[in-house]
Design a protein around this motif. Structure first.
Motif, mmCIF file in Angstrom:
data_model
loop_
_atom_site.group_PDB
_atom_site.id
_atom_site.type_symbol
_atom_site.label_atom_id
_atom_site.label_comp_id
_atom_site.label_asym_id
_atom_site.label_seq_id
_atom_site.Cartn_x
_atom_site.Cartn_y
_atom_site.Cartn_z
ATOM 1 N N GLN A 100 0.833 -1.196 0.000
ATOM 2 C CA GLN A 100 0.000 0.000 0.000
ATOM 3 C C GLN A 100 0.870 1.249 0.000
ATOM 4 O O GLN A 100 2.068 1.195 0.267
ATOM 5 N N THR A 129 1.723 4.777 1.769
ATOM 6 C CA THR A 129 1.652 5.285 3.145
ATOM 7 C C THR A 129 0.477 6.255 3.314
ATOM 8 O O THR A 129 -0.143 6.311 4.375
ATOM 9 N N ASN A 175 -3.112 3.432 3.849
ATOM 10 C CA ASN A 175 -2.637 2.088 4.224
ATOM 11 C C ASN A 175 -3.494 1.402 5.293
ATOM 12 O O ASN A 175 -2.960 0.783 6.221
ATOM 13 N N PRO A 176 -4.816 1.454 5.168
ATOM 14 C CA PRO A 176 -5.637 0.876 6.231
ATOM 15 C C PRO A 176 -5.483 -0.635 6.382
ATOM 16 O O PRO A 176 -5.597 -1.149 7.516
ATOM 17 N N THR A 214 -2.070 -1.331 8.004
ATOM 18 C CA THR A 214 -2.143 -0.887 9.404
ATOM 19 C C THR A 214 -2.835 -1.939 10.271
ATOM 20 O O THR A 214 -2.382 -2.242 11.382
ATOM 21 N N ALA A 215 -3.906 -2.517 9.749
ATOM 22 C CA ALA A 215 -4.611 -3.566 10.497
ATOM 23 C C ALA A 215 -3.716 -4.778 10.695
ATOM 24 O O ALA A 215 -3.671 -5.360 11.796
ATOM 25 N N HIS A 232 -0.407 -4.834 10.764
ATOM 26 C CA HIS A 232 0.653 -4.497 11.722
ATOM 27 C C HIS A 232 0.098 -4.452 13.154
ATOM 28 O O HIS A 232 0.826 -4.740 14.107
ATOM 29 N N ALA A 233 -1.166 -4.070 13.295
ATOM 30 C CA ALA A 233 -1.780 -3.990 14.629
ATOM 31 C C ALA A 233 -2.332 -5.339 15.097
ATOM 32 O O ALA A 233 -2.830 -5.457 16.218
ATOM 33 N N THR A 282 -9.726 0.029 9.708
ATOM 34 C CA THR A 282 -10.304 1.337 9.999
ATOM 35 C C THR A 282 -10.132 2.255 8.792
ATOM 36 O O THR A 282 -8.999 2.509 8.362
ATOM 37 N N VAL A 288 -9.597 5.294 6.244
ATOM 38 C CA VAL A 288 -8.775 6.509 6.325
ATOM 39 C C VAL A 288 -9.177 7.452 5.201
ATOM 40 O O VAL A 288 -9.855 7.058 4.251
ATOM 41 N N ASP A 301 3.393 -4.095 3.604
ATOM 42 C CA ASP A 301 4.115 -2.888 3.997
ATOM 43 C C ASP A 301 3.636 -1.749 3.107
ATOM 44 O O ASP A 301 2.816 -1.956 2.211
ATOM 45 N N HIS A 302 4.128 -0.549 3.381
ATOM 46 C CA HIS A 302 3.679 0.621 2.621
ATOM 47 C C HIS A 302 4.858 1.521 2.307
ATOM 48 O O HIS A 302 5.902 1.450 2.969
#
Lengths: 435, 435
Positions: free
Chosen positions: A295, A297, A300-301, A304-305, A307-308, A314, A316, A348-349
């Motif tokens: 994605q 930056t 990058n939803p 992000t999910a 990585h979390a 969520t 953006v 990654d982004h």
């Protein structure tokens, strides 16, 4: 191919019933598993989950490599595995596909990859993005369902493709885009002469609006390729999996890196690999294949999910130059997470500077000039090698889904003539070009 | 593919001697008929006339349709008819060719053509112009002749192609362009990372300069695709004739309309048709085929000579938006005149407004977005029908040699969104889009 003058009523569409035979069996909800016939519907009446085409396993199992290899030099060689297009006369198509799989030896060397590295270059399609694949399948299904006008919500490439397909077929089109798109993509849609509606808002706003329009009486005869015929549309992306496998001699590559907007492309490439292995057409690598997602930056939803460590994507508000990937509320984010986790991959982004560097790196080492989405993917490939997430000793395919000429402003400030001189031998000598 | 580190000396090149086998027999002067071996030479030592590749008729006669049809899905299927590339390992190539032959039913209807009309769409090549064909053949020959740097004088498309080929092969390149080229073509050359020299002057100035550079010691190891290896380069254009014939089921079309810059493309398509008929691979239409040439009004020295009934092509200083055709002193003008006169054809030219209208007409009726050169050709097709020079009852092929995205400014002021509205159903209704 199509008169464009006859407008089918809802009843006529109901009469037309299912799209023409082929291996597709129905639509199934990805959420609750509810089943539906092959109609123009994209969300589950039970749970509002997205619908996907399901197939008759026996029909798929009958397909042979020889069947495919005897087919045309485009996506329709895979018609026995698609939900539309079995009858050549019924296709609405620019005949995309069988784009080059380029050996990226120089790129591999620069990144420290010690195994075959390939670029699947979908800028070679008729309107120069992978969207020609999904549009050909969606519009062919739409025609079978009786629709007489073609539409889409688009970040640009889809707009180009729908407008060009409609022009070729002589069918009216109406395309909705965010007003801030790259000029290259706006003009390359408008030139085909259909209606082009610029919306003051993001792609997600445009998409929501199209979701409302499709319910109006005035749009009853209109197929929005990525709304009411979305299940068929999405299946077109499978061909990017089939082709890579066939071009590698019916082998699935060990690793693939795929750009993500809605996340759908990634899930469909994974689905294509699974189908080919299941029906015995291709062999999986030892240990299976691994899917990586890329994605921007600025949007990058999904990454992000991942990585979390959550399933909650969520939304953006997108920013950044990779506009073709700027979907802040990705419809298939959850399924992309599932595919990446199941196969042991990663996401990654890349930020705008990294995207520009990715475009230039790819061009310099392979001769492929990618749009910003391709820059994202190459930049993420680099990061995945550096972080050790991607195994540099396993065969890898990186997908370039679009054409650098459409996002030329991304690099316009960075590259240009290395010298400017007068038209004389002396001037060339003075410029140091004669040693 | 190529280390790029070894620089061959003149002696080594002399040792390499002829380019690898194949059907080519030598170079022959188009002026006086003097013969030369297959070396890096483009002008006759006797009369300064241009040299052309000649073939062993027996070698050509051995080629069968089956040989070709069993070949790869690109220009190299015609390697048995080309002066280079017989050994796949020796090719410097992006694998161009087998571009779509599009049925232009809607265009035919608009123009009053009552026979099959086809668009040969060479924007589908890797760098989106027909130049990939000639560059692949020229650089493959150049490699066989021992050259270790690739160069050209270019109006843009050739620059893109040489720089991309060099990047793919890992060979240094140096490309010379007029400083006023379209940004799309400048950036799409520079992004590949080779040297790019902008010259203050016209293409003809750039070309003259390259003719001087090629004689310098510093450029001894440099193949200028359209100067010192021009005879091989020019032969690559034959594939645009072969492909059309093969795609029509090994039939030569009755009429072709071809854009003219140097005039070489037109003569090579005609040459390809003659070869195919001579060796029995394709059938000529009753009454033979007819060749038509298209120029921009801003640069029409060949058409002017035809209209004046003379063999003297008087150089002009080019103007107008069709920059890829802006060669004011066309090297093959005389031979283009000969081909058009011999086949009973004609030439015409189109001004900038007509070119823009041609681009839009083609896009709207076929889904093909052409660069300005394609607009020239379609506009001239229209004129030829209107003037009665082209027979609307005979099958016709019109060549689109480049991509609209590269000359997007040509139509940027003319096309755009048909509507701009806020992201709400009410705004769409207020805009009149809901009937």
């Amino acid at each position: 191919m199509e008169s464009g003058s006859h407008h089918a009523t809802s009843d006529e569409r109901a009469d037309a019933g299912r799209v023409a035979a082929g291996p597709a069996r129905g639509l199934v909800c990805r959420g609750c598993g509810a089943e539906y016939p092959l109609v123009a519907q994209h969300a589950c009446f039970e749970c509002f989950g997205p619908l996907e085409v399901s197939y008759d396993p026996a029909a798929l199992a009958r397909v042979t490599r020889a069947d495919i290899e005897a087919g045309p030099h485009n996506i329709w060689r895979y018609a026995p595995l698609l939900p539309a297009g079995q009858d050549p006369a019924g296709r609405i198509t620019l005949d995309p596909g069988l784009t080059p799989l380029v050996a990226a030896t120089g790129l591999a060397a620069e990144l420290g990859i010690h195994a075959p590295l390939w670029v699947k270059d979908d800028s070679a399609n008729p309107t120069h993005s992978f969207k020609d694949r999904v549009v050909s399948v969606a519009l062919t299904a739409a025609r079978g369902l009786g629709f007489t006008r073609f539409a889409c919500a688009s970040t640009g490439n889809l707009a180009n493709s729908v407008a060009a397909h409609a022009a070729r077929a002589g069918v009216p089109s109406i395309v909705f885009i965010p007003a801030d798109l790259e000029p290259g993509k706006v003009i390359t849609t408008a030139v085909y002469g259909g209606d082009l509606v610029a919306i003051d808002g993001s792609y997600d706003d445009v998409n929501r609006l199209c979701g409302e329009l499709v319910e109006t009486d005035e749009f009853e005869d209109t197929a929005f390729v990525n709304v009411n015929v979305r299940p068929y549309y999405a299946e077109g992306s499978k061909t990017l999996g089939y082709e890579v496998a066939e071009q590698l001699g019916w082998r699935i590559p060990a690793q693939v890196v795929v750009p993500m907007a809605s996340g759908e492309l990634l899930t469909k490439i994974d689905k294509a690999f699974s189908e080919l292995v299941e029906i015995g057409l291709a062999t999986a690598p030892d240990g299976g294949w691994t899917v990586f997602g890329a994605q921007s930056t600025g949007c990058n939803p999904i990454a992000t999910a991942l990585h979390a460590g959550t399933d909650t994507v969520t939304p953006v508000r997108p920013t950044g130059i990779a506009k073709s990937l700027n979907i802040g509320d990705p419809a298939a984010g959850l399924y992309a997470l599932e595919a990446v986790r199941r196969t042991g991959g990663w996401m990654d982004h890349a930020d705008d500077d990294e995207i520009r560097a990715g475009i230039r790196l790819l061009a310099r080492t392979t001769g492929v000039f990618a749009e910003t989405a391709g820059g994202v993917t190459v930049a993420v490939l680099r990061k995945l090698v550096e972080s050790g997430r991607l195994d540099p000793t396993r065969e890898t395919v990186v997908y370039n889904t679009g054409e650098g000429l459409k996002t030329i402003d991304a690099v316009a400030g960075q590259v240009g003539p290395s010298h400017r001189v007068k038209a004389s031998l002396r001037a060339v000598r003075d410029a140091g070009l004669l040693g």
